[in-house]
Design an enzyme around this catalytic site. Structure first.
Site, mmCIF file in Angstrom:
data_model
loop_
_atom_site.group_PDB
_atom_site.id
_atom_site.type_symbol
_atom_site.label_atom_id
_atom_site.label_comp_id
_atom_site.label_asym_id
_atom_site.label_seq_id
_atom_site.Cartn_x
_atom_site.Cartn_y
_atom_site.Cartn_z
ATOM 1 N N GLU A 92 4.887 -1.858 8.327
ATOM 2 C CA GLU A 92 4.601 -0.439 8.072
ATOM 3 C C GLU A 92 4.986 0.453 9.254
ATOM 4 O O GLU A 92 5.568 1.515 9.065
ATOM 5 C CB GLU A 92 3.127 -0.242 7.683
ATOM 6 N N GLY A 99 0.631 5.387 -2.685
ATOM 7 C CA GLY A 99 1.681 6.376 -2.908
ATOM 8 C C GLY A 99 2.833 5.744 -3.664
ATOM 9 O O GLY A 99 3.342 6.276 -4.639
ATOM 10 N N ALA A 100 3.218 4.570 -3.203
ATOM 11 C CA ALA A 100 4.320 3.850 -3.821
ATOM 12 C C ALA A 100 4.318 2.435 -3.272
ATOM 13 O O ALA A 100 3.618 2.142 -2.307
ATOM 14 C CB ALA A 100 5.648 4.527 -3.491
ATOM 15 N N MET A 101 5.108 1.560 -3.913
ATOM 16 C CA MET A 101 5.089 0.158 -3.509
ATOM 17 C C MET A 101 6.495 -0.425 -3.569
ATOM 18 O O MET A 101 7.219 -0.248 -4.539
ATOM 19 C CB MET A 101 4.122 -0.609 -4.429
ATOM 20 N N GLU A 102 6.828 -1.157 -2.503
ATOM 21 C CA GLU A 102 8.202 -1.598 -2.263
ATOM 22 C C GLU A 102 8.581 -2.907 -2.941
ATOM 23 O O GLU A 102 9.499 -3.596 -2.455
ATOM 24 C CB GLU A 102 8.410 -1.738 -0.755
ATOM 25 N N HIS A 140 11.932 -0.518 3.270
ATOM 26 C CA HIS A 140 11.163 -1.771 3.271
ATOM 27 C C HIS A 140 12.019 -2.957 2.828
ATOM 28 O O HIS A 140 11.694 -4.098 3.144
ATOM 29 C CB HIS A 140 9.967 -1.673 2.314
ATOM 30 N N GLU A 168 0.317 -5.936 -3.652
ATOM 31 C CA GLU A 168 -0.024 -5.878 -2.231
ATOM 32 C C GLU A 168 -1.442 -5.341 -2.088
ATOM 33 O O GLU A 168 -1.757 -4.337 -2.716
ATOM 34 C CB GLU A 168 0.937 -4.960 -1.456
ATOM 35 N N GLU A 212 10.187 3.402 0.919
ATOM 36 C CA GLU A 212 10.163 2.191 0.083
ATOM 37 C C GLU A 212 11.525 1.501 0.114
ATOM 38 O O GLU A 212 11.606 0.279 0.144
ATOM 39 C CB GLU A 212 9.760 2.513 -1.357
HETATM 40 N N1 SER Z 1 3.264 -1.112 1.079
HETATM 41 C C1 SER Z 1 3.062 0.176 0.477
HETATM 42 C C2 SER Z 1 3.809 1.186 1.285
HETATM 43 O O1 SER Z 1 3.583 1.303 2.441
HETATM 44 C C3 SER Z 1 1.626 0.491 0.381
HETATM 45 O O2 SER Z 1 1.272 1.801 0.585
HETATM 46 O O3 SER Z 1 4.656 1.844 0.840
HETATM 47 ZN ZN ZN Z 2 5.178 1.006 3.595
#
Ligand code: SER
Ligand code: ZN
Length: 661
Positions: A341, A282-285, A322, A141, A319
């Site tokens: 988001e 931070g993290a990715m879904e 998401h 992403e 995450e």
């Molecule tokens: N899509 C990711 C998130 O919002 C990018 O930071 O967790």
């Molecule tokens: Zn997110």
């Protein structure tokens, strides 16, 4: 000089870049001519490079060329329907591979070489760690997949992915999205092994992920409300496995919470999280395979503060949520980033509020919004929650898109009330599951019980923080209270003149004598100025406005010190209780007129309030002792600011609070 090389007319301009970076506009959105039905990937990792072979089954949707995007990838072969594509049948320009005369249905086979070892952008497929801790990870992403291979790398192209990973056995962990369907040794290469993963969900390429590493795993299980047995796996370096328990519990709590609060159950047999120390976000879904910065997943009772541990839970929840808001229903284009988001942040904030003092969660979320998003909205980088154009989408992962985006969803949820909001979200999931949609689609689903929801589109279009002003007039003869509210938003350069926005103002009237609430209403300010009349009000009440911070605005209301102290004692909304305390302390420490507020009234209110509150909501009670930091005080004053004096006054006030209590 070829035809499309611009001529340098003024030689002094020779050093100026000849191409303005090109802007992409929301209004120019068009579907690509071809969709992808299935993707077969074969990713083979070697010490110096990787090869990626892909087979795309594609179908024509509209007139036009077949377009694939690619960056930093070396094309080795390209075949269309089993035949090598002659060089005159395609072109590669500015990161686009274009095939002009493609048939309506086709199979494209592409082989490329990439270099994860030298990819320092942390986008696409790259290396994290060194020596025995080396691991290959992805971040796709928003537009990282085009650094892995040529592909129609846009969120509105959804396909079913099958991924084969092959690597040296030094990397025993081979992970990709979906379900593991096969693994084994590579024939003729005794040091190498492979795994094949199949993801049945239609997904955009930005949710693709793979990890090739040497990791340990913490395993657990969750049974969904639909009866699905899900294996939960948290992968980390062996030293870190002990620090994964908080994250694992948070995952199980999130899965249950989404079932209870939104009716959303998980849809695959496996949910994996991988902790990586070199990670941009931070993290990715990624679908079924989240990748986390270690800072957002590892937690140990010995070394992690409560605040960091809460943050780990919140990011795990974010995450996980998401999976429905982002993955199953995704964004049509990157202008709609706030669609996934904003809603997902709203959902993770609500989850966190259910895990601890909801008042303190709201206090922290608003403090963060004011410190970062309000500042962004007040400065040169102000932009709408849904921008109309961008040069580089990576620059739009901002507090405006995330946090202000969440505030818009919260306003709608509060205006609708819990039942109607749930009907609206059910409708959203029912209508758009499996699709790539827009903010308008979201509002249209949420508006099934109240068409006013559609008016919130202006909140997505207009930058700047509205200032909400108000005053009250009491008429003892008619026993009516009139509250007048007005709004004003600064005109941000480059945007249309601001319009009035729909602003839900949660309001309560308190009886001065009993301290009881006599009326509670959600006022909806829709015009530049409006009056709201309350009947049968026996005496002039104390008004508490914008309860729980019901809209992301700045509030001006002519409260007396006595009103603030009254609300500190009698307000039942925890956020407003904290808010009035902060206002009172500001007045004590920062007199903006000659009449400096005395601390007595504040101290008396604290003494009257804290002992009981410390039992009912100890976290909130602790926060009522907050005294704004010197930095906050400095930014709140227009007068000369003497740091020495402020420091002394803050300390004096702390001492007085301590003595009074
Ligand atoms: N899509 C990711 C998130 O919002 C990018 O930071 O967790
Ligand atoms: Zn997110």
């Amino acid at each position: 000089m070829s035809a499309d090389t611009p001529q340098i007319i003024n030689p002094e301009m020779a050093d100026v870049p000849l191409h303005e970076p090109s802007k992409i506009h929301l209004k120019d959105y068009k579907r690509l001519s071809f969709d992808v039905e299935t993707v077969n990937l074969d990713i083979q990792l070697f010490d110096e490079h990787a090869t990626v072979e892909s087979t795309l089954v594609m179908n024509r949707q509209t007139e036009g060329d077949l377009v694939l995007y690619g960056e930093d990838v070396e094309l080795l072969t390209i075949e269309l329907d089993g035949k090598v594509l002659a060089t005159e049948r395609y072109s590669i320009n500015n990161g686009k591979l274009t095939i002009t005369d493609a048939p309506d249905s086709l199979s494209l086979h592409i082989k490329v070489r990439i270099h994860p070892q030298t990819n320092t952008a942390l986008e696409g497929l790259y290396i994290a760690g060194t020596g025995s801790e080396t691991m290959f990870v992805t971040q796709c992403e928003p537009e990282g997949f085009r650094k892995i291979t040529y592909y129609p790398d846009r969120p509105d192209v959804l396909a079913v992915f099958t991924t084969r990973l092959e690597a040296d056995k030094r990397y025993p962990t081979l992970l990709a999205n979906g379900n593991l369907i096969e693994q084994g040794e590579v024939v003729g290469a005794p040091d190498r092994h492979y795994a094949i993963w199949e993801d049945p969900t239609n997904k955009p390429s930005y949710l693709f992920a793979c990890v090739v590493a040497n990791l340990d795993v913490l395993t657990d299980h969750f049974t969904t409300s639909e009866g699905r047995e899900v294996t939960l796996e948290l992968y980390a370096k062996s030293d870190d496995i002990d620090k994964c328990h908080v994250g694992m519990q948070a995952l199980k709590d999130s899965m249950l919470w989404d079932e209870v609060n939104y009716g959303r159950a998980y849809d695959l047999d496996r949910y994996m999280i991988v902790a990586v120390s070199q990670f941009n976000m931070g993290a990715m879904e990624n679908k079924g395979l989240n990748i986390f910065n270690t800072a957002c997943v590892l937690s140990s009772p010995e070394t992690t503060t409560d605040a960091r541990s809460f943050n780990v839970k919140a990011v795990i929840a974010h995450e996980y949520f998401h999976n429905w808001t982002g993955n199953r229903i995704t964004c049509r284009d990157w202008f709609q980033l706030c669609l996934k988001e904003g809603f997902t942040v709203y959902r993770d904030q609500s989850f966190s509020a259910d895990q601890q003092s909801s008042a303190v969660q709201r206090i922290d979320d608003v403090a963060m919004l004011r410190a970062h998003q309000f500042a962004e909205d007040a400065g040169p980088l102000a932009h709408p929650v849904r921008p109309e154009s961008f040069v580089e989408i990576n620059n739009f992962y901002t507090t405006t898109i995330y946090e202000k985006g969440a505030e818009i969803v919260r306003m709608i949820a509060n205006m609708l009330g819990a039942d109607n909001f749930r009907q609206g979200t059910d409708e959203y999931f029912r209508r758009y599951d499996g699709q790539a949609v827009t903010v308008e689609d979201f509002l249209s689903a949420l508006s099934i019980t109240d068409s006013k929801v559609e008016d919130f589109i202006d909140w997505y279009r207009q930058p700047g923080t509205p200032v909400l002003s108000g005053h009250q007039d009491y008429d003892s003869e008619t026993q009516t209270l009139t509250i007048t509210l007005s709004q004003q938003t600064r005109h941000v350069a480059g945007f249309d003149a601001p319009k009035p926005l729909p602003i839900p103002v949660a309001t309560a009237l308190f009886d001065q004598d009993s301290g009881e609430i006599i009326s509670e209403r959600m006022l909806l300010l829709e015009q530049a100025a409006q009056t709201f009349v309350f009947d049968n009000v026996g005496s002039n009440p104390v008004v508490s406005l914008l309860r729980d911070f019901s809209a992301p605005v700045q509030l001006n209301y002519n409260y007396q010190d006595t009103d603030l102290a009254f609300l500190l004692t009698h307000e039942t909304n925890g956020f407003n209780r904290w808010q009035v305390t902060q206002m009172l302390v500001n007045r004590i420490l920062l007199p903006n007129s000659d009449a400096k507020s005395e601390p007595d009234i504040y101290l008396q209110a604290l003494v009257a309030t804290l002992p009981k509150l410390a039992v009912d909501d100890p976290m909130l009670a602790a926060r009522l002792l907050d005294i704004p930091s010197p930095q906050e005080l400095a930014s709140a004053t227009h007068k000369d600011y003497d740091p020495e004096v402020i420091k002394q006054e803050r300390e004096n006030l702390y001492k007085q609070v301590a003595l009074a209590l």
